[in-house]
Design an enzyme around this catalytic site. Structure first.
Site, PDB file in Angstrom:
ATOM      1  CE  LYS A  64      -2.053   1.546   3.687  1.00 29.27           C
ATOM      2  NZ  LYS A  64      -2.939   1.692   4.865  1.00 29.27           N
ATOM      3  CG  ASP A  95      -7.419   3.904   2.533  1.00 38.53           C
ATOM      4  OD1 ASP A  95      -8.345   3.591   1.753  1.00 38.53           O
ATOM      5  OD2 ASP A  95      -7.314   5.041   3.026  1.00 38.53           O
TER       6      ASP A  95
END
Length: 229
Positions: free
Chosen positions: A120, A138
């Protein structure tokens, strides 16, 4: 969700916010990398408060490495997991200096080889610092993608891959910013603000939350029921 709906969703996002970006404050790819690592289990607001103290003192790999773990921790102790973040960032700064000439690499494998940098975080850097069409999924994006029917999936990686496949190409660079902001401020976890949502008519969420009608509307409904009784 069909392709026409997906295109209209992102067309509306673009019309409302033509140039979306992260709410983390940064001036260089390295500052962004530091801020994103610090953002784990912390709010962007909290990270910005910490980096406003840190970056005027140290905003390069060598300068932060020179602080040492204890020195860096003193600037970021208001953030969750600050000790492990300090440890990761000091190690990352050393590797950036030794392997990359003090520059943040623009390749996924090199980024993910840095301590504290997962997929991420790498996606955020590749997208925001280098303009690559990645999807940093997220909790906000995962929720929105599943809730509205945009790109449902059981795992973060599954949602990421679906978004990369299904989001029209012209919107891909900015898509993850729009989705994060939408999840943060409108399509919130506990009670989405459907009455304020610019894509409510396109969203496929079955349990939409609409604002309570005004007192006047309630009175009219009561009057209507009374006339039919």
């Amino acid at each position: 969700m069909n392709a026409a709906k997906r295109r209209e969703i992102f067309s509306r996002f673009r019309a409302a916010n033509p140039h979306p970006t992260t709410e983390l404050e940064y001036r260089t790819p390295f500052e962004l990398l530091v801020a994103v690592v610090l953002s784990a289990q912390s709010t962007d607001k909290g990270v910005n408060l910490a980096t406003r103290r840190l970056f005027p003192v140290a905003n390069t790999p060598d300068a932060i490495h020179a602080l040492g773990e204890a020195g860096l921790a003193a600037y970021i102790r208001t953030l969750g997991l600050y000790k492990s973040k300090a440890r990761h960032l000091i190690a990352t700064c050393r590797l950036l200096s030794e392997r990359h000439g003090g520059e943040v690499p623009a390749e996924r494998a090199a980024l993910e080889a840095l301590p504290g940098v997962g997929r991420k975080t790498a996606n955020v850097i590749l997208n925001t610092a280098f303009g690559q069409p990645t999807m940093a999924v997220d909790t906000h994006i995962f929720r929105v993608a599943n809730r509205i029917g945009l790109a449902p999936g059981k795992t973060v990686l599954e949602v990421e891959k679906k978004l990369l496949k299904l989001v029209p190409e012209e919107f891909r660079v900015d898509a993850h910013h729009w989705l994060i902001l939408h999840g943060r401020y409108v399509c919130q976890a506990r009670k989405p603000k459907c009455g304020e949502c610019i894509i409510a008519d396109l969203c496929e969420y079955k349990d939409k939350t609409w604002p309570a009608p005004a007192d006047g509307a309630k009175d009219k409904r009561r009057a209507g029921r009374a006339q039919t009784d």
